[in-house]
Design a protein around this motif. Structure first.
Motif, PDB file in Angstrom:
ATOM      1  N   VAL A   3      12.269   7.478  -0.514  1.00  0.00           N
ATOM      2  CA  VAL A   3      11.588   7.200   0.735  1.00  0.00           C
ATOM      3  C   VAL A   3      11.022   6.087   0.687  1.00  0.00           C
ATOM      4  N   ASN A   4      10.193   5.481  -0.554  1.00  0.00           N
ATOM      5  CA  ASN A   4       9.588   4.214  -0.546  1.00  0.00           C
ATOM      6  C   ASN A   4      10.385   2.923  -0.513  1.00  0.00           C
ATOM      7  N   ALA A  18       0.867  -1.197  -0.045  1.00  0.00           N
ATOM      8  CA  ALA A  18      -0.275   0.019   0.027  1.00  0.00           C
ATOM      9  C   ALA A  18       0.763   1.252   0.002  1.00  0.00           C
ATOM     10  N   GLY A  19       1.913   1.278   0.615  1.00  0.00           N
ATOM     11  CA  GLY A  19       2.890   2.267   0.636  1.00  0.00           C
ATOM     12  C   GLY A  19       3.579   2.543  -0.574  1.00  0.00           C
ATOM     13  N   THR A  20       3.835   1.642  -1.417  1.00  0.00           N
ATOM     14  CA  THR A  20       4.290   1.646  -2.731  1.00  0.00           C
ATOM     15  C   THR A  20       3.157   2.292  -3.759  1.00  0.00           C
ATOM     16  N   ALA A  21       1.939   1.759  -3.483  1.00  0.00           N
ATOM     17  CA  ALA A  21       0.981   2.384  -4.447  1.00  0.00           C
ATOM     18  C   ALA A  21       0.661   3.878  -4.063  1.00  0.00           C
ATOM     19  N   VAL A  22       0.594   4.219  -2.819  1.00  0.00           N
ATOM     20  CA  VAL A  22       0.683   5.605  -2.278  1.00  0.00           C
ATOM     21  C   VAL A  22       1.670   6.591  -2.757  1.00  0.00           C
ATOM     22  N   THR A  23       3.052   5.816  -2.877  1.00  0.00           N
ATOM     23  CA  THR A  23       4.008   6.621  -3.325  1.00  0.00           C
ATOM     24  C   THR A  23       3.987   6.862  -4.989  1.00  0.00           C
ATOM     25  N   ALA A  24       3.372   5.702  -5.601  1.00  0.00           N
ATOM     26  CA  ALA A  24       3.341   5.948  -7.082  1.00  0.00           C
ATOM     27  C   ALA A  24       2.076   6.959  -7.299  1.00  0.00           C
ATOM     28  N   LEU A  25       0.991   7.033  -6.430  1.00  0.00           N
ATOM     29  CA  LEU A  25       0.089   8.113  -6.407  1.00  0.00           C
ATOM     30  C   LEU A  25       0.760   9.492  -6.323  1.00  0.00           C
ATOM     31  N   TYR A  65      12.415  -1.686   2.251  1.00  0.00           N
ATOM     32  CA  TYR A  65      13.491  -2.647   2.685  1.00  0.00           C
ATOM     33  C   TYR A  65      13.388  -2.554   4.287  1.00  0.00           C
ATOM     34  N   LEU A  66      13.110  -1.667   5.025  1.00  0.00           N
ATOM     35  CA  LEU A  66      13.063  -1.800   6.380  1.00  0.00           C
ATOM     36  C   LEU A  66      11.862  -2.348   6.909  1.00  0.00           C
ATOM     37  N   SER A  67      10.755  -2.381   6.155  1.00  0.00           N
ATOM     38  CA  SER A  67       9.659  -3.169   6.654  1.00  0.00           C
ATOM     39  C   SER A  67       9.704  -4.849   6.606  1.00  0.00           C
ATOM     40  N   VAL A  68      10.783  -5.156   5.545  1.00  0.00           N
ATOM     41  CA  VAL A  68      10.811  -6.547   5.454  1.00  0.00           C
ATOM     42  C   VAL A  68      12.101  -7.148   5.811  1.00  0.00           C
ATOM     43  N   SER A  69      12.956  -6.045   6.270  1.00  0.00           N
ATOM     44  CA  SER A  69      14.205  -6.824   6.720  1.00  0.00           C
ATOM     45  C   SER A  69      13.964  -7.540   8.332  1.00  0.00           C
TER      46      SER A  69
END
Length: 337
Positions: free
Chosen positions: A327-328, A285-292, A333-337
């Motif tokens: 930022v994305n 969802a963060g990636t989708a918002v970044t694309a937005l 990276y930090l959320s899946v590390s």
């Protein structure tokens, strides 16, 4: 499979795609002139579809054979972010003035449809298992496909009207001979096959690199595989710029984003365990918002048409695009590390 051999395969794919990308751009530009098509629509429909086929193939493979929804969703949304980031390269290559000063206003339609489609995806990811579904397909899937087809029709109609208005005050342009048009179609088809073959090979190489480097699938799909599978878009975009077809280059990237979001609907149909976005990690969802956010910056640039440059290289819109991508990437990276 050794890391060195994987890097060699990646280099071979990149070379094949780069050469085929220039042929695609040159053939598409000639076809646009021969048939009276707008360059923006050619980039949106013809080039974007061909260059996004690797994302389609890798997405279906990820959900149907690997059972990896995070890889499929991360690849599609990550490719959108990478395409928007590549607009920065186009801006830097426009030496005279920022690209937004010369780009057609038609791209506002493509970007606007992209915002709506990405918004549906972000809402579905945030809703998760609570999102309504029909059988194993989320209700967002037919909406995404309908919006994609509507975008194609809308951009085509808008460019035809603009070209008709311009042609009223200009002398008619001679059409290309039939034999030349056939040769252009053959060249386009052969180059498309090369892009499809090399582009379909890329995800396997990327997955191998991920395993060799010990990276997670969410990060690999959003960052590594997204970069790898967007190599065709980059090659075609640079080829279009070599021809001086700025609108075709921008249309290819924005059109690829529309196609990439529509790919999620196709992946959803092949993912039989339930709605695809319901099983995907919330980090997407963060990636989708970044694309937005990045698409919103592009819309601002197309409306305001900034003239100044930061450090005499990039417009402030491009600086914002780079910051949003950084930022994305860090958050994923930090959320899946």
């Amino acid at each position: 499979m050794t890391l060195a051999w994987l890097v060699i395969q990646l280099a071979v794919c990149a070379v094949l795609i780069a050469r085929a990308g220039f042929v695609l751009s040159r053939s598409a530009d000639r076809l646009a002139v021969a048939y009276g098509w707008g360059r923006g629509w050619v980039g949106l429909a013809l080039l974007a579809t061909v260059t996004s086929l690797p994302e389609l193939a890798s997405g279906i493979s990820a959900v149907a054979f690997v059972d990896a929804p995070n890889l499929a969703v991360g690849n599609a949304l990550g490719a959108c972010v990478i395409n928007l980031l590549f607009l920065v390269v186009i801006d830097a290559l426009q030496r005279e003035q920022p690209m937004y000063r010369e780009a057609s206003a038609t791209h506002l339609l493509s970007a606007g449809f992209g915002v709506v489609m990405l918004g549906f995806v972000a809402l579905s990811l945030l809703t998760g298992a609570r999102a309504p579904a029909v059988l194993h397909v989320g209700v967002y899937s037919p909406l995404l496909l309908a919006l994609y087809l509507l975008a194609l029709r809308g951009v085509h109609g808008h460019e035809r009207q603009a070209m008709a208005d311009a042609a009223a005050s200009l002398a008619p342009v001679a059409s290309a001979p039939l034999g030349q048009t056939r040769r252009d179609w053959r060249a386009f088809g052969l180059a498309a096959l090369v892009v499809l073959a090399a582009g379909s090979w890329l995800p396997q190489v990327a997955d191998g690199l991920a395993q060799a480097l010990g990276l997670s699938r969410s990060f690999v799909g959003t960052v590594l595989m997204a970069v790898v599978t967007t190599l065709p878009e980059m090659a075609v975009t640079l080829g279009a710029l070599r021809l001086g077809a700025l609108d075709m280059a921008i249309g290819n990237l924005l059109g690829s984003n529309l196609f990439n979001v529509a790919i999620l609907a196709v992946d959803d149909a092949f993912y039989v365990r339930g709605p695809l976005l319901a099983d995907a990690s919330a980090v997407h969802a963060g990636t989708a918002v970044t694309a937005l956010v990045m698409t919103g910056l592009v819309i601002i640039g197309l409306v305001m048409r900034p003239q100044g440059r930061a450090l005499r290289v990039l417009s402030w819109v491009s600086v914002g695009l780079v910051a949003a991508y950084a930022v994305n990437a860090a958050l994923v990276y930090l959320s899946v590390s």
